[in-house]
Enzyme design. Structure first.
Site, PDB file in Angstrom:
ATOM      1  N   HIS A 172      34.368  37.383  27.597  1.00 27.40           N
ATOM      2  CA  HIS A 172      35.293  37.458  28.592  1.00 27.40           C
ATOM      3  C   HIS A 172      34.662  37.877  29.878  1.00 27.40           C
ATOM      4  CE1 HIS A 172      39.001  39.381  30.623  1.00 27.40           C
ATOM      5  NE2 HIS A 172      38.841  38.251  31.137  1.00 27.40           N
ATOM      6  N   GLU A 184      33.116  41.339  28.257  1.00 28.16           N
ATOM      7  CA  GLU A 184      33.982  41.835  26.862  1.00 28.16           C
ATOM      8  C   GLU A 184      33.386  40.756  25.863  1.00 28.16           C
ATOM      9  OE1 GLU A 184      37.598  44.125  28.022  1.00 28.16           O
ATOM     10  OE2 GLU A 184      37.851  42.037  28.094  1.00 28.16           O
ATOM     11  N   ASN A 222      41.868  44.340  30.136  1.00 22.00           N
ATOM     12  CA  ASN A 222      43.608  44.086  30.258  1.00 22.00           C
ATOM     13  C   ASN A 222      44.485  44.776  29.595  1.00 22.00           C
ATOM     14  OD1 ASN A 222      43.031  42.085  32.357  1.00 22.00           O
ATOM     15  ND2 ASN A 222      42.916  40.476  31.065  1.00 22.00           N
TER      16      ASN A 222
END
Length: 319
Positions: A172, A184, A222
């Site tokens: 990510h 990530e 997130n």
């Protein structure tokens, strides 16, 4: 902690982490030579650029030649800016661009790839179908990676073979890819630790810093950021504070470089909307959680096309 102190501390942490690559991790280029990137948009183009800059051969795929042309133009503009800022030698931009080939044939794109990175639309069924179609064509040792920001790796990779699942992760990246240092790496149970170590090495090699997380909705950033933004929205919608005061409070009181509304405008309200909607409706452990219920005001902003900086208006107006 002041902003300047936070920046200094971040530089110290990055320096320490980058030292890990030199002493503990395998040589990424000994195992990963060609990378297939699916999606020539903002994220896919950025990933292709940083990989090519690091010396990797990249095949960039998208549905139409027009989308590819648009993506390559954005990459060239970004490289031109970098060359000017860094004082790069003549011909550097061309050398990087020459490492990026393109195709609209999705099977051809992955035929010789050691690493596939998907950065297409955040739609589960479309991602599943893409990886399912690539599974029988890609080399058995090829690593599959999704750049999803909200979906579970297990769900995205549900249609690939068991052997491929053991070589599948999330990588990510963050927007803008060229500027943001973090990647990530999210992994499912059964993924070999050696594969994780190899991907950490690759992330360092392209000039980024990896963090690891088990496969969970939102991974690290997130999972923390979406409820933070949601609380900020509800605070304003209740009339408890203004958008400007919330942003000012978080910058001056918490040392954040930007407030939640400035950040939502930068990342795009549509991105946050789809994450919240998906989690509220389907995510394990988060389904029905009121923190992720989309508010009427947010729905209206999407209908009006006020998605943030990219449309010229979000919570703020931009020229």
């Amino acid at each position: 902690m002041s902003i300047s102190s936070a920046v200094r501390r971040q530089k110290q942490v990055l320096s320490h982490l980058q030292g890990e690559q030199q002493t503990l991790l395998p040589n990424a280029k000994g195992h990963i030579r060609q990378i297939a990137v699916y999606g020539a948009g903002i994220m896919g183009g950025g990933i292709a650029q940083v990989a090519a800059q690091a010396g990797y051969s990249v095949v960039l795929w998208d549905i139409t030649p027009k989308e590819i042309e648009k993506g390559l133009l954005a990459v060239k503009k970004s490289l031109d800016r970098a060359a000017k800022k860094q004082g790069a030698p003549e011909g550097w931009v061309k050398q990087v661009l020459d490492r990026i080939s393109t195709t609209t044939d999705k099977l051809e794109a992955c035929a010789n790839a050691d690493l596939v990175i998907e950065a297409i639309v955040e739609n589960l069924s479309i991602k599943q179908d893409l990886f399912n179609s690539l599974d029988g064509v890609a080399k058995s040792e090829c690593i599959f990676a999704t750049n999803t920001s909200s979906l579970l790796v297990a769900d995205v990779m549900s249609k690939v073979s068991k052997a491929r699942k053991e070589r599948s992760v999330a990588l990510h990246f963050f927007n803008p890819v060229v500027m943001m240092k973090l990647v990530e790496i999210a992994y499912m149970d059964g993924v070999d630790n050696k594969l994780i170590e190899l991907l950490k090495s690759w992330v360092y090699d392209i000039g980024k810093i990896p963090v690891l997380c088990r496969d969970t909705p939102g991974f690290i950033v997130n999972r923390l950021l979406v409820p933070y933004n949601s609380e900020a929205r509800m605070l304003v919608e209740r009339g408890d504070a203004t958008i400007e005061d919330v942003d000012t409070a978080m910058k001056l009181g918490a040392g954040y470089p930007m407030g939640p509304f400035e950040l939502m405008d930068m990342t795009g309200l549509d991105t946050g909307y789809h994450i919240m909607k998906g989690w509220y409706e389907n995510a394990p452990g988060l389904k029905g959680d009121s923190r992720f219920k989309v508010t009427p005001q947010m729905e209206q902003m999407l209908k009006d096309g006020h998605l943030g900086r990219k449309t010229g208006q979000g919570y703020y107006k931009y020229k």
